[in-house]
Design an enzyme around this catalytic site. Structure first.
Site, PDB file in Angstrom:
ATOM      1  N   GLY A  74       0.814  -1.212   0.000  1.00 16.88           N
ATOM      2  CA  GLY A  74       0.000   0.000   0.000  1.00 16.88           C
ATOM      3  C   GLY A  74       0.846   1.260   0.000  1.00 16.88           C
ATOM      4  N   ASN A 152      -7.967   3.830   8.763  1.00 17.02           N
ATOM      5  CA  ASN A 152      -7.324   2.722   9.464  1.00 17.02           C
ATOM      6  C   ASN A 152      -7.494   2.797  10.982  1.00 17.02           C
ATOM      7  OD1 ASN A 152      -5.580   4.923   8.410  1.00 17.02           O
ATOM      8  ND2 ASN A 152      -4.140   4.157   9.925  1.00 17.02           N
ATOM      9  N   HIS A 202      -1.625  -7.795   2.745  1.00 19.71           N
ATOM     10  CA  HIS A 202      -1.489  -8.311   4.122  1.00 19.71           C
ATOM     11  C   HIS A 202      -2.603  -7.853   5.057  1.00 19.71           C
ATOM     12  CE1 HIS A 202       0.291  -4.864   6.492  1.00 19.71           C
ATOM     13  NE2 HIS A 202       0.566  -4.431   5.288  1.00 19.71           N
ATOM     14  N   CYS A 324       1.378   2.384  12.521  1.00 24.17           N
ATOM     15  CA  CYS A 324       2.574   2.878  11.845  1.00 24.17           C
ATOM     16  C   CYS A 324       3.230   4.025  12.598  1.00 24.17           C
ATOM     17  CB  CYS A 324       2.240   3.322  10.424  1.00 24.17           C
ATOM     18  SG  CYS A 324       1.568   1.982   9.465  1.00 24.17           S
TER      19      CYS A 324
HETATM   20  N1  PLP Z   1      -2.975   2.772   3.746  1.00 28.31           N
HETATM   21  C1  PLP Z   1      -3.648   2.464   4.858  1.00 28.31           C
HETATM   22  C2  PLP Z   1      -4.962   3.091   5.110  1.00 28.31           C
HETATM   23  C3  PLP Z   1      -3.097   1.570   5.782  1.00 28.31           C
HETATM   24  O1  PLP Z   1      -3.760   1.279   6.904  1.00 28.31           O
HETATM   25  C4  PLP Z   1      -1.833   1.005   5.511  1.00 28.31           C
HETATM   26  C5  PLP Z   1      -1.183   0.075   6.479  1.00 28.31           C
HETATM   27  O2  PLP Z   1      -1.126   0.306   7.664  1.00 28.31           O
HETATM   28  C6  PLP Z   1      -1.176   1.344   4.328  1.00 28.31           C
HETATM   29  C7  PLP Z   1      -1.787   2.235   3.467  1.00 28.31           C
HETATM   30  C8  PLP Z   1       0.174   0.798   3.987  1.00 28.31           C
HETATM   31  O3  PLP Z   1       0.095  -0.447   3.373  1.00 28.31           O
HETATM   32  P1  PLP Z   1       1.363  -1.416   3.342  1.00 28.31           P
HETATM   33  O4  PLP Z   1       1.568  -1.886   4.750  1.00 28.31           O
HETATM   34  O5  PLP Z   1       0.980  -2.517   2.401  1.00 28.31           O
HETATM   35  O6  PLP Z   1       2.513  -0.608   2.835  1.00 28.31           O
END
Ligand code: PLP
Length: 384
Positions: A74, A152, A202, A324
């Site tokens: 993502g 998220n 994932h 994150c």
């Molecule tokens: N976008 C959102 C809304 C997410 O919650 C996340 C992951 O926490 C991501 C993007 C990032 O995705 P990835 O972990 O595959 O890089």
């Protein structure tokens, strides 16, 4: 260190790899090691597997397979849209919501250094992007818009189709980060009316390190990774065949069992939320339409990090704020955007359920939450 005995309630951070998905991946981690670009049989079989996965993903989000560009996840998909689309334009205006994941917020901020103007869309108190503000922001010409489909942290579903319609009227490219929506609500590229969409494996019981940017073929994107011209030139690098196969299998699984996951997680979510509220928690986004698996709450008198650590010791894996940004003590930007006071935002705890969670686990969690909250309150009372 809860290990296997710990109850896992952090599915918005990541999900366990599904056993059936793993089984489909294994041959491509063992004997089917061909490079999908090679002309021999090994390569042909790998290419076929990649094509099948591209189709599985395309079916889930209602696009043509050629619209699916495989990337490392993502994060890369969001960067590819923002940086890749901007690279073909003179500095202009980019509009994003104030509650985007950092992998949208930061590349958008980075464009400002290159002379772009950044406009952030506000949300209401429930964490919904404000449509009147979107209208106002798009009254002026804009080049790029990005609004996530489900947040998220809160799980709140955003009015992406409505904002996409406004963007289209202005002939503005519209992107949505659908990472947290996929597998939890129907995600239809055409129905949303977007030009680009981010997916990640994932979060849907697939492997880590694989995702896709789904694109409208008219959208011109400059690659951010250059090389052998894989993925129609949009993303070079030897395809991660096992991960791509797993991503495809996870999409098929998501289509098959979305309804049942929604039902089971909604039940766990509602019980947990009611229990937490009865203990004095304030629940964020409760009045908005949300994905079924997520509850996000705070106790006004308890620090979120402390609560998460104590719950971890008690055998429950939950998150404080966004996973994150869990290394920083900054209150969640999403909650601040919703007008939540920083002190209350620091207390935020996110519980996100998944396919394998049970009612017994949720009951045990509520017991542990009650005991932990009482203990922390007593400690605070003594400290004061
Ligand atoms: N976008 C959102 C809304 C997410 O919650 C996340 C992951 O926490 C991501 C993007 C990032 O995705 P990835 O972990 O595959 O890089």
């Amino acid at each position: 260190m809860g290990g296997a005995m710990q109850a896992y309630f952090d599915h918005n951070a990541t999900t366990p790899l599904d056993e059936g998905v793993l089984a489909e991946m294994l041959p491509f981690l063992r004997e089917e090691y061909g490079n999908a670009s090679s002309r021999h049989d090994f390569g042909t079989r790998a290419r076929r597997a990649v094509n099948k996965a591209r189709e599985q993903i395309a079916v889930l989000v209602n696009v043509q397979p050629a619209q699916v560009v495989f990337v490392s996840g993502g994060t890369e998909a969001n960067n590819l849209f923002i940086r890749g689309a901007a690279a073909y334009m003179k500095p202009g205006r980019i509009v994003v919501s104030a509650i985007e994941h950092p992998c949208v917020a930061k590349p958008a901020q980075d464009l400002v250094r290159q002379g772009w103007k950044l406009r952030k869309l506000v949300t209401d108190a429930q964490g919904r992007v404000d449509l009147a503000d979107a209208q106002a922001a798009l009254a002026e010409p804009a080049n790029l818009v990005s609004v996530m489909l489900a947040n998220n942290e809160t799980g709140v579903i955003q009015p992406v189709a409505k904002i996409a319609a406004m963007a289209r009227e202005q002939r503005t490219w519209m992107h949505t980060d659908a990472v947290q929506a996929l597998g939890k609500i129907p995600v239809d590229f055409a129905a949303l009316g977007v030009h680009a969409m981010t997916l990640s494996a994932h979060k849907i019981y697939g492997p880590k390190g694989i995702g896709a940017l789904v694109v409208d073929k008219r959208l011109e994107l400059k690659p951010i990774i250059h090389g052998g011209g894989h993925e129609s030139g949009m993303r070079s690098g030897t395809e991660n065949v096992p991960a791509i196969v797993g991503f495809g299998a996870a999409c098929e699984l998501a289509a098959r069992r979305m309804d049942s996951i929604v039902r089971s997680t909604l039940d766990l979510r509602d019980r947990t939320e009611q229990g937490a509220a009865a203990l004095g928690a304030q629940v964020f986004g409760r009045g908005a339409e949300r994905i079924s698996n997520t509850t996000y709450f705070a106790f006004p008198d308890i620090d979120g990090e402390t609560l998460v650590i104590e719950l971890d010791k008690a055998g429950f894996a939950v998150a404080s704020g966004a996973a994150c940004s869990s290394t920083s003590t900054e209150p969640s930007a999403t909650l601040l955007a919703m007008g939540v006071a920083p002190d209350l935002a620091r207390g935020a705890v996110r519980v996100s359920f998944g396919a394998r969670n049970t009612a017994v686990e949720a009951e045990d969690f509520l017991q542990a939450l009650g005991a932990t909250v009482s203990r922390l309150r007593r400690l605070t009372a003594v400290a004061v």
